[in-house]
Design a protein around this motif. Structure first.
Motif, PDB file in Angstrom:
ATOM      1  N   ALA A   1      18.408 -65.714  23.159  1.00  0.00           N
ATOM      2  CA  ALA A   1      18.096 -64.963  21.939  1.00  0.00           C
ATOM      3  C   ALA A   1      18.590 -65.723  20.711  1.00  0.00           C
ATOM      4  CB  ALA A   1      18.728 -63.584  21.993  1.00  0.00           C
ATOM      5  N   TYR A   2      17.694 -65.908  19.746  1.00  0.00           N
ATOM      6  CA  TYR A   2      18.007 -66.617  18.503  1.00  0.00           C
ATOM      7  C   TYR A   2      17.843 -65.698  17.293  1.00  0.00           C
ATOM      8  CZ  TYR A   2      17.692 -70.266  14.881  1.00  0.00           C
ATOM      9  OH  TYR A   2      17.885 -71.037  13.765  1.00  0.00           O
ATOM     10  N   LEU A   3      16.833 -64.853  17.332  1.00  0.00           N
ATOM     11  CA  LEU A   3      16.576 -63.918  16.242  1.00  0.00           C
ATOM     12  C   LEU A   3      16.240 -62.572  16.869  1.00  0.00           C
ATOM     13  CD1 LEU A   3      16.504 -64.475  13.143  1.00  0.00           C
ATOM     14  CD2 LEU A   3      14.025 -64.386  13.307  1.00  0.00           C
ATOM     15  N   LEU A   4      16.932 -61.519  16.421  1.00  0.00           N
ATOM     16  CA  LEU A   4      16.697 -60.182  16.950  1.00  0.00           C
ATOM     17  C   LEU A   4      16.260 -59.261  15.821  1.00  0.00           C
ATOM     18  CD1 LEU A   4      19.806 -61.127  18.357  1.00  0.00           C
ATOM     19  CD2 LEU A   4      18.762 -59.577  20.001  1.00  0.00           C
ATOM     20  N   LEU A   5      15.211 -58.500  16.059  1.00  0.00           N
ATOM     21  CA  LEU A   5      14.710 -57.553  15.061  1.00  0.00           C
ATOM     22  C   LEU A   5      14.908 -56.137  15.586  1.00  0.00           C
ATOM     23  CD1 LEU A   5      13.294 -57.027  12.359  1.00  0.00           C
ATOM     24  CD2 LEU A   5      11.117 -57.108  13.581  1.00  0.00           C
ATOM     25  N   TYR A   6      15.737 -55.385  14.857  1.00  0.00           N
ATOM     26  CA  TYR A   6      15.998 -53.989  15.199  1.00  0.00           C
ATOM     27  C   TYR A   6      15.221 -53.085  14.245  1.00  0.00           C
ATOM     28  CZ  TYR A   6      19.880 -55.372  18.249  1.00  0.00           C
ATOM     29  OH  TYR A   6      20.645 -55.903  19.251  1.00  0.00           O
ATOM     30  N   GLY A   7      14.595 -52.056  14.809  1.00  0.00           N
ATOM     31  CA  GLY A   7      13.891 -51.066  14.002  1.00  0.00           C
ATOM     32  C   GLY A   7      14.634 -49.747  14.015  1.00  0.00           C
ATOM     33  N   PRO A   8      14.182 -48.778  13.228  1.00  0.00           N
ATOM     34  CA  PRO A   8      14.893 -47.492  13.139  1.00  0.00           C
ATOM     35  C   PRO A   8      14.778 -46.685  14.419  1.00  0.00           C
ATOM     36  CG  PRO A   8      12.811 -47.383  11.955  1.00  0.00           C
ATOM     37  CD  PRO A   8      12.974 -48.812  12.382  1.00  0.00           C
ATOM     38  N   GLN A   9      15.898 -46.160  14.894  1.00  0.00           N
ATOM     39  CA  GLN A   9      15.826 -45.205  15.983  1.00  0.00           C
ATOM     40  C   GLN A   9      15.200 -43.922  15.441  1.00  0.00           C
ATOM     41  OE1 GLN A   9      19.254 -44.455  18.363  1.00  0.00           O
ATOM     42  NE2 GLN A   9      19.746 -46.610  18.645  1.00  0.00           N
ATOM     43  N   ARG A  10      14.320 -43.355  16.234  1.00  0.00           N
ATOM     44  CA  ARG A  10      13.576 -42.179  15.794  1.00  0.00           C
ATOM     45  C   ARG A  10      14.073 -40.933  16.512  1.00  0.00           C
ATOM     46  NH1 ARG A  10       9.041 -43.476  13.081  1.00  0.00           N
ATOM     47  NH2 ARG A  10       9.412 -41.397  12.206  1.00  0.00           N
ATOM     48  N   LEU A  11      14.178 -39.844  15.774  1.00  0.00           N
ATOM     49  CA  LEU A  11      14.643 -38.571  16.315  1.00  0.00           C
ATOM     50  C   LEU A  11      13.513 -37.559  16.239  1.00  0.00           C
ATOM     51  CD1 LEU A  11      17.134 -36.948  17.343  1.00  0.00           C
ATOM     52  CD2 LEU A  11      17.485 -36.240  14.967  1.00  0.00           C
ATOM     53  N   PRO A  12      13.071 -36.996  17.398  1.00  0.00           N
ATOM     54  CA  PRO A  12      11.972 -36.019  17.362  1.00  0.00           C
ATOM     55  C   PRO A  12      12.401 -34.738  16.654  1.00  0.00           C
ATOM     56  CG  PRO A  12      12.946 -36.098  19.547  1.00  0.00           C
ATOM     57  CD  PRO A  12      13.578 -37.214  18.768  1.00  0.00           C
ATOM     58  N   LYS A  13      11.486 -34.174  15.914  1.00  0.00           N
ATOM     59  CA  LYS A  13      11.768 -32.890  15.282  1.00  0.00           C
ATOM     60  C   LYS A  13      11.862 -31.820  16.352  1.00  0.00           C
ATOM     61  CE  LYS A  13       9.974 -33.508  10.591  1.00  0.00           C
ATOM     62  NZ  LYS A  13       9.033 -32.996   9.568  1.00  0.00           N
ATOM     63  N   ARG A  14      12.716 -30.853  16.145  1.00  0.00           N
ATOM     64  CA  ARG A  14      12.850 -29.774  17.103  1.00  0.00           C
ATOM     65  C   ARG A  14      11.531 -29.047  17.223  1.00  0.00           C
ATOM     66  NH1 ARG A  14      14.618 -30.267  20.501  1.00  0.00           N
ATOM     67  NH2 ARG A  14      15.303 -28.198  21.108  1.00  0.00           N
ATOM     68  N   GLY A  15      11.182 -28.705  18.463  1.00  0.00           N
ATOM     69  CA  GLY A  15       9.875 -28.111  18.709  1.00  0.00           C
ATOM     70  C   GLY A  15       9.031 -29.067  19.525  1.00  0.00           C
ATOM     71  N   ASP A  16       9.185 -30.390  19.255  1.00  0.00           N
ATOM     72  CA  ASP A  16       8.481 -31.387  20.054  1.00  0.00           C
ATOM     73  C   ASP A  16       9.249 -31.711  21.333  1.00  0.00           C
ATOM     74  OD1 ASP A  16       6.334 -31.647  18.439  1.00  0.00           O
ATOM     75  OD2 ASP A  16       7.140 -33.332  17.286  1.00  0.00           O
ATOM     76  N   SER A  17      10.570 -31.440  21.303  1.00  0.00           N
ATOM     77  CA  SER A  17      11.415 -31.868  22.415  1.00  0.00           C
ATOM     78  C   SER A  17      11.038 -31.207  23.725  1.00  0.00           C
ATOM     79  CB  SER A  17      12.876 -31.563  22.080  1.00  0.00           C
ATOM     80  OG  SER A  17      13.265 -32.269  20.923  1.00  0.00           O
ATOM     81  N   ASP A  18      10.473 -29.988  23.650  1.00  0.00           N
ATOM     82  CA  ASP A  18      10.158 -29.267  24.869  1.00  0.00           C
ATOM     83  C   ASP A  18       8.713 -29.461  25.312  1.00  0.00           C
ATOM     84  OD1 ASP A  18      12.743 -28.208  24.862  1.00  0.00           O
ATOM     85  OD2 ASP A  18      12.147 -26.619  23.482  1.00  0.00           O
ATOM     86  N   THR A  19       7.977 -30.337  24.609  1.00  0.00           N
ATOM     87  CA  THR A  19       6.562 -30.498  24.937  1.00  0.00           C
ATOM     88  C   THR A  19       6.308 -31.705  25.831  1.00  0.00           C
ATOM     89  OG1 THR A  19       6.117 -31.909  23.039  1.00  0.00           O
ATOM     90  CG2 THR A  19       5.977 -29.534  22.680  1.00  0.00           C
ATOM     91  N   GLY A  20       7.356 -32.467  26.134  1.00  0.00           N
ATOM     92  CA  GLY A  20       7.148 -33.685  26.932  1.00  0.00           C
ATOM     93  C   GLY A  20       6.774 -34.871  26.093  1.00  0.00           C
ATOM     94  N   LYS A  21       6.866 -34.749  24.754  1.00  0.00           N
ATOM     95  CA  LYS A  21       6.459 -35.830  23.865  1.00  0.00           C
ATOM     96  C   LYS A  21       7.658 -36.606  23.330  1.00  0.00           C
ATOM     97  CE  LYS A  21       2.119 -33.957  22.087  1.00  0.00           C
ATOM     98  NZ  LYS A  21       1.390 -33.587  20.855  1.00  0.00           N
ATOM     99  N   VAL A  22       8.750 -36.608  24.070  1.00  0.00           N
ATOM    100  CA  VAL A  22       9.976 -37.191  23.537  1.00  0.00           C
ATOM    101  C   VAL A  22      10.149 -38.650  23.938  1.00  0.00           C
ATOM    102  CG1 VAL A  22      12.479 -36.887  23.427  1.00  0.00           C
ATOM    103  CG2 VAL A  22      11.009 -34.894  23.626  1.00  0.00           C
ATOM    104  N   GLN A  23       9.411 -39.127  24.932  1.00  0.00           N
ATOM    105  CA  GLN A  23       9.648 -40.453  25.512  1.00  0.00           C
ATOM    106  C   GLN A  23       9.768 -41.549  24.469  1.00  0.00           C
ATOM    107  OE1 GLN A  23      10.211 -41.381  28.585  1.00  0.00           O
ATOM    108  NE2 GLN A  23      10.106 -43.594  28.292  1.00  0.00           N
ATOM    109  N   ALA A  24       8.790 -41.676  23.587  1.00  0.00           N
ATOM    110  CA  ALA A  24       8.776 -42.786  22.629  1.00  0.00           C
ATOM    111  C   ALA A  24       9.761 -42.585  21.514  1.00  0.00           C
ATOM    112  CB  ALA A  24       7.376 -42.951  22.043  1.00  0.00           C
ATOM    113  N   CYS A  25      10.226 -41.337  21.339  1.00  0.00           N
ATOM    114  CA  CYS A  25      11.106 -41.013  20.223  1.00  0.00           C
ATOM    115  C   CYS A  25      12.540 -40.784  20.683  1.00  0.00           C
ATOM    116  CB  CYS A  25      10.588 -39.749  19.524  1.00  0.00           C
ATOM    117  SG  CYS A  25      10.514 -39.899  17.743  1.00  0.00           S
ATOM    118  N   GLU A  26      12.793 -40.997  21.967  1.00  0.00           N
ATOM    119  CA  GLU A  26      14.103 -40.685  22.515  1.00  0.00           C
ATOM    120  C   GLU A  26      15.085 -41.770  22.125  1.00  0.00           C
ATOM    121  OE1 GLU A  26      16.091 -39.665  26.853  1.00  0.00           O
ATOM    122  OE2 GLU A  26      13.920 -39.633  26.573  1.00  0.00           O
ATOM    123  N   THR A  27      15.871 -41.522  21.056  1.00  0.00           N
ATOM    124  CA  THR A  27      16.710 -42.577  20.501  1.00  0.00           C
ATOM    125  C   THR A  27      18.085 -42.037  20.207  1.00  0.00           C
ATOM    126  OG1 THR A  27      15.838 -41.987  18.330  1.00  0.00           O
ATOM    127  CG2 THR A  27      14.796 -43.832  19.458  1.00  0.00           C
TER     128      THR A  27
END
Length: 508
Positions: free
Chosen positions: A473-499
């Protein structure tokens, strides 16, 4: 060298005094026409007195002279979409069809030690705000006669991103971008004694792209707060508060000085004791330096202390692995294993004022982590299998804002997630090979080795920490961790936003 000043007529426009050199291939001349008209070379048909200019100048040479008018045909608009094809099974697909079907980014052909640029382009493309800004970009000045090619390079990068998004082919030849980059920066046009292009530094290329985009991409308007100069500074700019205090006993009464600095990346310096990325970063946040003391009128030791007073949405970390060996006259490489985290927390490096601003969003992350732990404990008590997460893209999930309302492109939590890596394999910066590694989704990654793109896992990414001749590793790019809004957490849509937050040192 046969050089002519010609006129080029395209549609209703006539570009006068365009330089044409017959010692260079027609492709390079067409790259210059692209910068003037925004018509890609593969769409250009150039003629001089009825003779079509193709791969060489030979048929047109008798008709070339100063002041002659060349006719160019071609459109700068997007080509129409290909017609919808009937269903094709995976085993019957071509390589380009597989790229589209499996959602793999196209590779970029190496045009003579251009892996440093190819890896940089692949990692830059992971920033959605940058892609969107390039899609909206319209060049104001495409005239290259004054030597300013920044607008042409930006347009070429825009065109390349669009080609990659179309996924019509497994491999794209970035000929125009490479030629423009070499025309604009002499160091990227350097050749060895055999006439071959030499290897260049990927971090230098990354920063040069940043500077070009700073010139051409406008900042997002902010209703209040500090006005950032450009989009790149908004997305990548780290603001520091630096304090200098003299350590000499004879100058203890000398007041400390405080000033501001801004950088587009932070550095991880590597010593024999450095085991973790955070350690290497922290070493330069508090250091002793020598400078002239106005009180003592001589050089003295000063304690230099830095704190971050503004965090960007995207954090670029350079692992300082190259150092100059005077005896061998080469930029040698530090191969030491330095562990980097998949998730990174910058909180402890921030000023107390910024830490207070970060706390509200961090508390939301902590609450989400506690909720998940309680859910796991309850499922364990019931002896029930864990819920299967649905794999989605980040666009499918409504998340909390990652930036402060009055500071577009900032980070409001200090939590980051790794989304791109540029590695180097070899022993010096002037040799070896660069590869880009980009996160596709969750634990799915892609290895972009020039024109070869292959699926990878997080486990493979963690092996890039160094310690041998493998990709480091020579250069690392970090992006913002994303937090799902409450209400989405119980729909199964958390995978990509689980941070949820994790340790800053190590990669557990």
């Amino acid at each position: 060298m046969p050089v002519f000043k010609v006129n080029v007529k395209w549609q209703k426009e006539t570009h006068k005094q365009v330089e044409l050199s017959t010692d260079e291939p027609p492709e390079l001349f067409k790259a210059g026409l692209f910068s003037l008209t925004n018509v890609p070379p593969d769409r250009q048909k150039v003629m001089v007195k009825g003779t079509v200019i193709k791969d060489d100048w030979t048929p047109a040479l008798p008709k070339l002279k100063n002041g002659v008018t060349l006719l160019m045909m071609g459109t700068a608009e997007e080509l129409p979409q290909a017609p919808v094809e009937k269903t094709v099974f995976l085993e019957d697909m071509s390589e380009s069809q597989l790229v589209s079907a499996l959602d793999i980014v196209p590779g970029l052909k190496n045009l003579g030690n251009t892996c440093y640029m190819n890896s940089t382009v692949q990692v830059l493309k992971t920033v959605p705000e940058l892609r969107n800004a390039l899609e909206r970009y319209q060049a104001n000045n495409m005239n290259t006669n004054d030597g300013d090619l920044s607008g042409a390079i930006t347009s070429s990068l825009k065109e390349l991103f669009l080609q990659m998004d179309e996924k019509r082919q497994a491999e794209i030849t970035p000929f125009v971008l490479v030629q423009l980059l070499r025309m604009h920066y002499p160091q990227f046009n350097e050749k060895n004694n055999e006439g071959h292009f030499v290897q260049q530094d990927a971090n230098e290329c990354f920063l040069e792209f940043m500077r070009i985009l700073q010139t051409n991409l406008k900042a997002i308007d902010s209703p209040a707060g500090r006005r950032r100069k450009d989009l790149v500074e908004q997305l990548f700019g780290v603001d520091f508060e630096v304090t200098m205090k003299c350590k000499d006993e004879q100058a203890l009464e000398e007041p400390a000085s405080t000033f501001a600095e801004t950088s587009l990346q932070i550095n991880c310096f590597i010593t024999a004791e450095t085991k973790y990325m955070m350690t290497g970063i922290n070493s330069k946040f508090s250091e002793t330096i020598s400078k002239r003391s106005p009180t003592l009128d001589r050089d003295a030791e000063y304690q230099r202390t830095s704190k971050v007073k503004r965090l960007p949405a995207y954090l670029c970390v350079q692992m300082v692995r190259f150092f100059y060996k005077e005896k061998e006259k080469v930029n040698a490489k530090i191969l030491k294993n330095v562990v980097f985290p998949m998730r990174f927390d910058m909180y402890e490096l921030c000023t107390s004022e910024l830490q207070q601003k970060l706390k509200p969003m961090r508390e939301k992350f902590m609450a989400e982590e506690e909720r998940k732990n309680e859910e796991k404990a309850a499922m364990k008590m019931k002896d029930a299998p864990p819920k299967a997460s649905q794999k989605t893209t980040i666009e499918d999930v409504e998340c909390e804002p990652f930036e402060f309302p009055d500071d577009p492109g900032s980070s409001n939590s200090g939590y980051y997630e790794l989304q791109g890596v540029i590695t180097h394999q070899g022993r010096s910066s002037s040799s070896g090979h660069y590869v880009g590694w980009v996160r596709k989704s969750g634990d799915e990654w892609l290895k972009c080795d020039d024109d070869t793109v292959s699926p990878q896992t997080t486990e493979e990414i963690l092996k890039l920490s160094g310690g041998g001749d493998w990709h480091v590793a020579y250069l690392l790019l970090y992006g913002p961790q994303r937090l799902p809004k409450r209400g989405d957490s119980d729909t199964g849509k958390v995978q990509a936003c689980e941070t949820v937050p994790m340790e800053t040192d190590g990669a557990k």
